[in-house]
Design a protein around this motif. Structure first.
Motif, mmCIF file in Angstrom:
data_model
loop_
_atom_site.group_PDB
_atom_site.id
_atom_site.type_symbol
_atom_site.label_atom_id
_atom_site.label_comp_id
_atom_site.label_asym_id
_atom_site.label_seq_id
_atom_site.Cartn_x
_atom_site.Cartn_y
_atom_site.Cartn_z
ATOM 1 N N ALA A 1 1.869 -4.877 8.890
ATOM 2 C CA ALA A 1 1.819 -3.409 8.661
ATOM 3 C C ALA A 1 0.447 -2.847 9.019
ATOM 4 O O ALA A 1 -0.568 -3.434 8.695
ATOM 5 C CB ALA A 1 2.148 -3.104 7.202
ATOM 6 N N ARG A 2 0.448 -1.701 9.693
ATOM 7 C CA ARG A 2 -0.838 -1.069 10.044
ATOM 8 C C ARG A 2 -1.406 -0.291 8.867
ATOM 9 O O ARG A 2 -2.597 -0.195 8.695
ATOM 10 C CB ARG A 2 -0.626 -0.094 11.203
ATOM 11 C CG ARG A 2 -0.620 -0.799 12.520
ATOM 12 C CD ARG A 2 -0.904 0.256 13.586
ATOM 13 N NE ARG A 2 -0.010 0.047 14.697
ATOM 14 C CZ ARG A 2 0.457 1.020 15.456
ATOM 15 N NH1 ARG A 2 0.155 2.253 15.208
ATOM 16 N NH2 ARG A 2 1.238 0.751 16.467
ATOM 17 N N TRP A 3 -0.492 0.318 8.106
ATOM 18 C CA TRP A 3 -0.941 1.135 6.973
ATOM 19 C C TRP A 3 -0.150 0.758 5.720
ATOM 20 O O TRP A 3 1.035 0.423 5.797
ATOM 21 C CB TRP A 3 -0.699 2.625 7.251
ATOM 22 C CG TRP A 3 -1.419 3.113 8.481
ATOM 23 C CD1 TRP A 3 -2.764 3.347 8.586
ATOM 24 C CD2 TRP A 3 -0.846 3.413 9.755
ATOM 25 N NE1 TRP A 3 -3.064 3.772 9.846
ATOM 26 C CE2 TRP A 3 -1.907 3.831 10.595
ATOM 27 C CE3 TRP A 3 0.426 3.372 10.282
ATOM 28 C CZ2 TRP A 3 -1.725 4.190 11.916
ATOM 29 C CZ3 TRP A 3 0.620 3.737 11.603
ATOM 30 C CH2 TRP A 3 -0.452 4.140 12.411
ATOM 31 N N VAL A 4 -0.822 0.822 4.576
ATOM 32 C CA VAL A 4 -0.115 0.660 3.303
ATOM 33 C C VAL A 4 -0.200 1.998 2.572
ATOM 34 O O VAL A 4 -1.271 2.614 2.520
ATOM 35 C CB VAL A 4 -0.754 -0.456 2.443
ATOM 36 C CG1 VAL A 4 -0.079 -0.526 1.077
ATOM 37 C CG2 VAL A 4 -0.613 -1.803 3.140
ATOM 38 N N LEU A 5 0.935 2.421 2.053
ATOM 39 C CA LEU A 5 0.932 3.630 1.214
ATOM 40 C C LEU A 5 0.992 3.165 -0.225
ATOM 41 O O LEU A 5 1.966 2.510 -0.611
ATOM 42 C CB LEU A 5 2.162 4.494 1.486
ATOM 43 C CG LEU A 5 2.344 5.080 2.884
ATOM 44 C CD1 LEU A 5 3.550 6.017 2.884
ATOM 45 C CD2 LEU A 5 1.094 5.856 3.277
ATOM 46 N N VAL A 6 -0.038 3.471 -0.993
ATOM 47 C CA VAL A 6 -0.039 3.056 -2.395
ATOM 48 C C VAL A 6 0.449 4.229 -3.240
ATOM 49 O O VAL A 6 -0.024 5.362 -3.078
ATOM 50 C CB VAL A 6 -1.458 2.631 -2.833
ATOM 51 C CG1 VAL A 6 -1.436 2.141 -4.286
ATOM 52 C CG2 VAL A 6 -1.986 1.541 -1.911
ATOM 53 N N ILE A 7 1.418 3.953 -4.101
ATOM 54 C CA ILE A 7 1.925 5.004 -5.001
ATOM 55 C C ILE A 7 1.736 4.519 -6.443
ATOM 56 O O ILE A 7 2.345 3.519 -6.848
ATOM 57 C CB ILE A 7 3.413 5.323 -4.728
ATOM 58 C CG1 ILE A 7 3.612 5.683 -3.248
ATOM 59 C CG2 ILE A 7 3.894 6.461 -5.637
ATOM 60 C CD1 ILE A 7 5.038 6.016 -2.860
ATOM 61 N N GLY A 8 0.850 5.170 -7.149
ATOM 62 C CA GLY A 8 0.598 4.850 -8.560
ATOM 63 C C GLY A 8 0.843 6.068 -9.414
ATOM 64 O O GLY A 8 1.201 7.132 -8.891
#
Ligand code: HAM
Length: 437
Positions: free
Chosen positions: A392-399
């Motif tokens: 993956a090029r980008w990680v989207l973090v959802i907290g």
């Protein structure tokens, strides 16, 4: 019991399946430049389709067919009854099915433009498995039906060679062998001469002797070195061709010369299928495959369509074996490195964010962005590992913070740089970054 795939079959695990896809894409790219379209026929046919086309006396039909029985058929047979209905068989090759289909659907009328089709799929032959020889294998095949002129033979051969070169097999590691099998005018006399030649040489092996009456030309394929030495001295078919076959063969050689395609004339190249007339050819690789070194082969079959009740229609084609080609390409290191190339991985910080991660993934995919997420309630650390493994090029973090502010934190995996983005700008922003990379 430990379950295993049947002998002579191989699972196409994801990496092999990607190679299969890549080879099919290359086939489509090259063949479409020559006007070929994809076509599919069933993987099983009435046994008679193969027996008529390929020939009862060939090993492929006589020894190697997988027959298809329904449970009911089998129970009847076991109970001593006779088979009701026709016998079906798995296809050992694709030409017979295409020819049957051409006649069934009247795809080529006499004098009309030739039909150019190609197909890809599994074929089945009950052979003794070894390196490069399976009982279920994959072929890419090509058929050009309705074209009689030698330019068609040269074109088909050129296309096959360009396909191989396009995949990364250097010309220097291939040998193109050609021969002419003659036709109904000149071959019977040659057959009789070879029959007598075999009978006059008792030092030939039992197999060759047995073939004298059933299929004498197949003796040329004998792998026994002593037989090969004896058969090398046999009369050559190319010295016995009728005038028309000779002219066709000579024109083909001239055309190959004009296209600067190197070939070797091999008077012992007879191929294992009975439908061939005039041109036959095979591409063998010089390293890596041992005795199963033919990566592709084909030829002309000007009488085949009539076998299925069609009008006299010439035809020709070839097929290449995926597994053998893969062995060669692997040895040459010609395949690209296959790595997963996901664009985005969506990581949920805790259970309260998993639904948001799920709906974000759904939005991104709908917008054409490839992404994945965790479905096992794994830790944030494990989710980052999965992102890395998937390329993956980008990680989207959802907290919880992101949930509260209707946003996500985007992290670029290569640089570690992070930015907070609102959900409304997320998709445009990723699309823009995709263009910039
Ligand atoms: P073939 O020479 O029998 O021709 O098969 C074509 C290719 O399929 C072979 O060169 C080989 O690469 C691969 N192959 C054959 N048998 C096996 C096996 N048991 N395991 C792995 N690979 C195998 C034909 O099938 C003709 N239908 C070609 C053709 C099309 N002629 C005219 N049109």
């Amino acid at each position: 019991m430990a379950y295993k795939a049947p002998t002579g079959t191989a699972d196409l695990l994801p990496e092999a399946a990607q190679k299969w896809t890549l080879i099919q894409e290359k086939a489509n790219e090259v063949f479409s430049k020559y006007g070929y379209l994809l076509m599919e026929t069933p993987s099983f046919e009435h046994l008679d389709v193969f027996a008529r086309g390929i020939g009862e006396a060939t090993d492929v039909v006589g020894k190697e067919m997988f027959l298809v029985f329904s449970r009911q058929n089998l129970d009847e047979l076991r109970g001593g009854g006779a088979l009701a209905g026709d016998i079906l068989a798995l296809r050992p090759e694709g030409t017979a099915g295409v020819a049957r289909s051409v006649v069934q659907h009247s795809l080529v009328s006499p004098g009309a433009t030739a039909l150019k089709v190609y197909y890809t799929g599994s074929m089945y032959r009950y052979e003794r498995p070894q390196k490069g020889r399976l009982r279920e294998f994959h072929q890419i095949g090509v058929e050009c039906i309705g074209a009689a002129e030698p330019t068609a033979d040269a074109e088909v051969i050129e296309m096959m060679m360009r396909f191989f070169v396009g995949l990364g097999i250097p010309e220097a590691s291939m040998q193109l062998k050609i021969n002419s099998m003659g036709d109904e005018h000149c071959r019977p006399a040659y057959r009789a001469i070879i029959r007598d030649f075999i009978l006059g040489h008792p030092e030939l092996c039992e197999d060759c002797a047995r073939r004298a009456d059933t299929n004498p030309l197949r003796a040329f394929d004998c792998k026994n070195e002593r037989c090969q030495a004896v058969l090398n001295e046999a009369p050559k078919i190319t010295d016995m061709l009728c005038e028309e076959c000779l002219m066709h063969y000579q024109s083909l050689k001239d055309l190959l010369g004009l296209s600067q395609i190197e070939y070797i004339e091999d008077h012992r190249l007879v191929r294992g299928l009975d439908y061939y007339t005039r041109t036959v050819f095979e591409v063998q690789v010089t390293t890596g495959l041992g005795s199963q070194n033919a990566i592709g082969g084909g030829g002309r079959y000007d009488r085949l369509i009539e076998e299925y009740g069609g009008a006299a229609t010439p035809g020709l084609g070839f097929a290449i074996g995926f597994e053998r080609m893969t062995l060669v390409l692997d040895e040459l290191g010609a395949f690209p490195l296959f790595s997963p190339n996901l664009e985005v991985y969506i990581a949920a910080v805790d259970d309260s964010c998993r639904d948001a991660a799920y709906t974000t993934a759904s939005r991104l995919r709908l917008a054409g962005i490839s992404c994945d997420l965790d479905h096992q309630r794994r830790s944030l650390k494990s989710q980052f590992k999965a992102a890395d493994k998937n390329g993956a090029r980008w990680v989207l973090v959802i907290g919880p913070d992101e949930l509260a502010s209707d946003s996500v934190t985007l992290r670029a995996m290569e640089t570690g740089v992070e930015a907070k983005l609102s959900n409304s700008e997320l998709i445009d922003c990723i699309k823009q970054m995709k263009e910039e990379v």
